[in-house]
Design a protein around this motif. Structure first.
Motif, PDB file in Angstrom:
ATOM      1  N   ARG A   1       0.829  -1.205   0.000  1.00 53.51           N
ATOM      2  CA  ARG A   1       0.000   0.000   0.000  1.00 53.51           C
ATOM      3  C   ARG A   1       0.869   1.264   0.000  1.00 53.51           C
ATOM      4  O   ARG A   1       1.625   1.501   0.948  1.00 53.51           O
ATOM      5  CB  ARG A   1      -0.944  -0.011   1.212  1.00 53.51           C
ATOM      6  N   VAL A   2       0.738   2.036  -1.087  1.00 51.49           N
ATOM      7  CA  VAL A   2       1.360   3.352  -1.179  1.00 51.49           C
ATOM      8  C   VAL A   2       0.273   4.358  -0.827  1.00 51.49           C
ATOM      9  O   VAL A   2      -0.788   4.375  -1.450  1.00 51.49           O
ATOM     10  CB  VAL A   2       1.920   3.624  -2.587  1.00 51.49           C
ATOM     11  N   VAL A   3       0.532   5.199   0.169  1.00 53.16           N
ATOM     12  CA  VAL A   3      -0.529   6.003   0.772  1.00 53.16           C
ATOM     13  C   VAL A   3      -0.173   7.483   0.720  1.00 53.16           C
ATOM     14  O   VAL A   3       0.944   7.882   1.078  1.00 53.16           O
ATOM     15  CB  VAL A   3      -0.745   5.559   2.239  1.00 53.16           C
ATOM     16  N   ALA A   4      -1.115   8.304   0.281  1.00 53.74           N
ATOM     17  CA  ALA A   4      -0.924   9.757   0.290  1.00 53.74           C
ATOM     18  C   ALA A   4      -0.873  10.256   1.727  1.00 53.74           C
ATOM     19  O   ALA A   4      -1.538   9.705   2.615  1.00 53.74           O
ATOM     20  CB  ALA A   4      -2.058  10.446  -0.464  1.00 53.74           C
ATOM     21  N   ASP A   5      -0.099  11.303   1.958  1.00 52.35           N
ATOM     22  CA  ASP A   5       0.019  11.834   3.329  1.00 52.35           C
ATOM     23  C   ASP A   5      -1.286  12.440   3.827  1.00 52.35           C
ATOM     24  O   ASP A   5      -1.448  12.665   5.033  1.00 52.35           O
ATOM     25  CB  ASP A   5       1.155  12.848   3.424  1.00 52.35           C
ATOM     26  N   THR A   6      -2.236  12.645   2.926  1.00 49.84           N
ATOM     27  CA  THR A   6      -3.551  13.179   3.312  1.00 49.84           C
ATOM     28  C   THR A   6      -4.600  12.076   3.462  1.00 49.84           C
ATOM     29  O   THR A   6      -5.768  12.367   3.765  1.00 49.84           O
ATOM     30  CB  THR A   6      -4.041  14.173   2.250  1.00 49.84           C
ATOM     31  N   ALA A   7      -4.221  10.838   3.256  1.00 48.14           N
ATOM     32  CA  ALA A   7      -5.175   9.722   3.311  1.00 48.14           C
ATOM     33  C   ALA A   7      -5.551   9.405   4.756  1.00 48.14           C
ATOM     34  O   ALA A   7      -4.878   9.808   5.710  1.00 48.14           O
ATOM     35  CB  ALA A   7      -4.577   8.492   2.643  1.00 48.14           C
ATOM     36  N   ALA A   8      -6.636   8.665   4.903  1.00 51.54           N
ATOM     37  CA  ALA A   8      -7.079   8.217   6.221  1.00 51.54           C
ATOM     38  C   ALA A   8      -7.832   6.909   6.058  1.00 51.54           C
ATOM     39  O   ALA A   8      -8.382   6.617   4.987  1.00 51.54           O
ATOM     40  CB  ALA A   8      -7.971   9.265   6.886  1.00 51.54           C
ATOM     41  N   PHE A   9      -7.867   6.125   7.123  1.00 46.97           N
ATOM     42  CA  PHE A   9      -8.533   4.821   7.108  1.00 46.97           C
ATOM     43  C   PHE A   9      -9.554   4.759   8.245  1.00 46.97           C
ATOM     44  O   PHE A   9      -9.351   5.332   9.310  1.00 46.97           O
ATOM     45  CB  PHE A   9      -7.513   3.693   7.279  1.00 46.97           C
ATOM     46  N   ASN A  10     -10.640   4.031   7.995  1.00 40.86           N
ATOM     47  CA  ASN A  10     -11.675   3.883   9.020  1.00 40.86           C
ATOM     48  C   ASN A  10     -12.414   2.581   8.745  1.00 40.86           C
ATOM     49  O   ASN A  10     -12.861   2.337   7.626  1.00 40.86           O
ATOM     50  CB  ASN A  10     -12.648   5.063   8.977  1.00 40.86           C
TER      51      ASN A  10
ATOM     52  N   PRO B   1     -14.764   2.499  15.729  1.00 42.36           N
ATOM     53  CA  PRO B   1     -14.292   3.073  14.464  1.00 42.36           C
ATOM     54  C   PRO B   1     -13.846   4.518  14.632  1.00 42.36           C
ATOM     55  O   PRO B   1     -14.504   5.314  15.316  1.00 42.36           O
ATOM     56  CB  PRO B   1     -15.529   2.993  13.560  1.00 42.36           C
ATOM     57  N   ARG B   2     -12.736   4.850  14.035  1.00 44.50           N
ATOM     58  CA  ARG B   2     -12.211   6.214  14.075  1.00 44.50           C
ATOM     59  C   ARG B   2     -11.327   6.422  12.859  1.00 44.50           C
ATOM     60  O   ARG B   2     -10.951   5.467  12.168  1.00 44.50           O
ATOM     61  CB  ARG B   2     -11.404   6.451  15.345  1.00 44.50           C
ATOM     62  N   SER B   3     -11.001   7.661  12.611  1.00 46.17           N
ATOM     63  CA  SER B   3     -10.145   7.984  11.477  1.00 46.17           C
ATOM     64  C   SER B   3      -8.676   7.746  11.850  1.00 46.17           C
ATOM     65  O   SER B   3      -8.198   8.251  12.859  1.00 46.17           O
ATOM     66  CB  SER B   3     -10.346   9.453  11.067  1.00 46.17           C
ATOM     67  N   ILE B   4      -8.004   6.960  11.033  1.00 47.20           N
ATOM     68  CA  ILE B   4      -6.591   6.652  11.232  1.00 47.20           C
ATOM     69  C   ILE B   4      -5.793   7.456  10.207  1.00 47.20           C
ATOM     70  O   ILE B   4      -5.981   7.283   8.997  1.00 47.20           O
ATOM     71  CB  ILE B   4      -6.328   5.156  11.027  1.00 47.20           C
ATOM     72  N   SER B   5      -4.932   8.320  10.659  1.00 46.40           N
ATOM     73  CA  SER B   5      -4.143   9.148   9.745  1.00 46.40           C
ATOM     74  C   SER B   5      -3.145   8.298   8.970  1.00 46.40           C
ATOM     75  O   SER B   5      -2.858   7.146   9.335  1.00 46.40           O
ATOM     76  CB  SER B   5      -3.384  10.216  10.526  1.00 46.40           C
ATOM     77  N   ALA B   6      -2.582   8.879   7.927  1.00 43.59           N
ATOM     78  CA  ALA B   6      -1.576   8.169   7.136  1.00 43.59           C
ATOM     79  C   ALA B   6      -0.383   7.781   8.002  1.00 43.59           C
ATOM     80  O   ALA B   6       0.137   6.668   7.887  1.00 43.59           O
ATOM     81  CB  ALA B   6      -1.136   9.035   5.967  1.00 43.59           C
ATOM     82  N   GLN B   7       0.050   8.677   8.875  1.00 42.52           N
ATOM     83  CA  GLN B   7       1.200   8.377   9.720  1.00 42.52           C
ATOM     84  C   GLN B   7       0.896   7.244  10.696  1.00 42.52           C
ATOM     85  O   GLN B   7       1.718   6.338  10.893  1.00 42.52           O
ATOM     86  CB  GLN B   7       1.638   9.623  10.493  1.00 42.52           C
ATOM     87  N   GLU B   8      -0.283   7.276  11.320  1.00 41.55           N
ATOM     88  CA  GLU B   8      -0.637   6.181  12.217  1.00 41.55           C
ATOM     89  C   GLU B   8      -0.776   4.877  11.445  1.00 41.55           C
ATOM     90  O   GLU B   8      -0.383   3.805  11.944  1.00 41.55           O
ATOM     91  CB  GLU B   8      -1.930   6.475  12.970  1.00 41.55           C
ATOM     92  N   ALA B   9      -1.323   4.949  10.226  1.00 40.63           N
ATOM     93  CA  ALA B   9      -1.445   3.751   9.396  1.00 40.63           C
ATOM     94  C   ALA B   9      -0.073   3.165   9.107  1.00 40.63           C
ATOM     95  O   ALA B   9       0.109   1.938   9.117  1.00 40.63           O
ATOM     96  CB  ALA B   9      -2.168   4.084   8.090  1.00 40.63           C
ATOM     97  N   PHE B  10       0.904   4.022   8.885  1.00 38.90           N
ATOM     98  CA  PHE B  10       2.279   3.556   8.666  1.00 38.90           C
ATOM     99  C   PHE B  10       2.821   2.903   9.936  1.00 38.90           C
ATOM    100  O   PHE B  10       3.430   1.826   9.894  1.00 38.90           O
ATOM    101  CB  PHE B  10       3.170   4.719   8.237  1.00 38.90           C
TER     102      PHE B  10
END
Length: 267
Positions: free
Chosen positions: A129-138, A172-181
């Motif tokens: 997974r290549v992820v934009a720094d503005t992406a988020a996961f939930n 459920p919550r929003s996971i930032s790109a950095q936390e996802a990393f």
């Protein structure tokens, strides 16, 4: 194929692009059918040596089920008594995830924005997974009184561990790109403006690589997670014999001896 999903093959790379940016690439019925068909076509095509799954726009990779359509279908089911709305898991989501995880080739997800619900599941079904720094996961599912689908109950604990997976699913919550990393969900973070180019660069590098070896690595990793050490050693022996008999292995060894870069054939 519906124009809500774009499909292109170039130099061994199949690029599948979710194309409903105005709806944050939400999954209505037509989009689910088109994504399923594209994923299955890419997985089955021997000329395709890698798959890139990405999305149009800069706000969302995919926010999962199109809830506007969903509520209309629920109302229709209530009137008809058919109860077909939730069959989308069996008819669409499951085949999509099976195609991506089972493809005998690497799958890269270029996550350009929010990946929620089934969108999160599709990203997790990729190998990288290549992820934009503005992406988020939930995970999103519990937020609409649903359980996990799109393979999330299988993929998420394998990526983040069962305890963290339970936390992310129950709350459920929003996971930032950095936390996802940090959690291992994202393999690489890039500036949003560079996401498509970087994801394609990664996917094309894999498409030019030793395809049979990559397929064996996918199979070996999946097998090892659910089998004993002795069973996994036997599987490694089987898969290594297969990889060792490939043309690409001979090419790689000769290139190493000649101090040249190997040019793989994918066979």
């Amino acid at each position: 194929m519906a124009d809500t999903v774009l499909y292109e093959v170039s130099d061994g790379l199949a690029t599948i692009t979710l194309n409903r940016p105005e709806a944050m690439n939400a999954m209505n019925t037509g989009t689910k059918v088109a994504l399923r068909d594209a994923a299955q076509e890419a997985a089955a095509d021997e000329g395709v040596r890698a798959i890139l799954l990405t999305a149009a726009g800069d706000r969302a990779f995919c926010v999962g089920q199109d809830l506007k359509e969903h509520i209309e279908l629920l109302a229709s089911d209530k009137q008809s008594g058919e109860g077909r709305t939730m069959s989308t898991v069996r008819e669409h989501y499951n085949p999509i995830v099976r195609a991506l995880t089972g493809a005998a080739k690497p799958v890269v997800a270029g996550v350009n924005g929010v990946a929620a619900g089934a969108g999160f599941g599709f990203a997790l079904a990729a190998d990288y997974r290549v992820v934009a720094d503005t992406a988020a996961f939930n995970t999103s599912f519990a937020g609409v009184a649903l359980t996990a689908d799109s393979g999330v109950s299988w993929t998420l604990p394998r990526v983040v561990g069962p305890s963290r997976a339970a936390d992310l699913l129950l709350f459920p919550r929003s996971i930032s790109a950095q936390e996802a990393f940090d959690l291992g969900i994202a393999n690489r973070i890039v500036p949003a403006t560079e996401l498509r180019a970087e994801a394609e660069k990664v996917a094309r590098a894999l498409a030019a690589g030793p395809t049979l070896a990559y397929a064996a690595l996918k199979e070996s990793l999946a097998f090892g997670l659910t089998h004993s050490l002795d069973e996994t050693l036997e599987k490694e022996d089987e898969l290594q014999a297969r990889a060792g008999a490939s043309e690409d292995h001979t090419i790689a060894v000769q290139a190493f001896v000649d101090k040249e870069k190997p040019k793989y054939l994918g066979r």
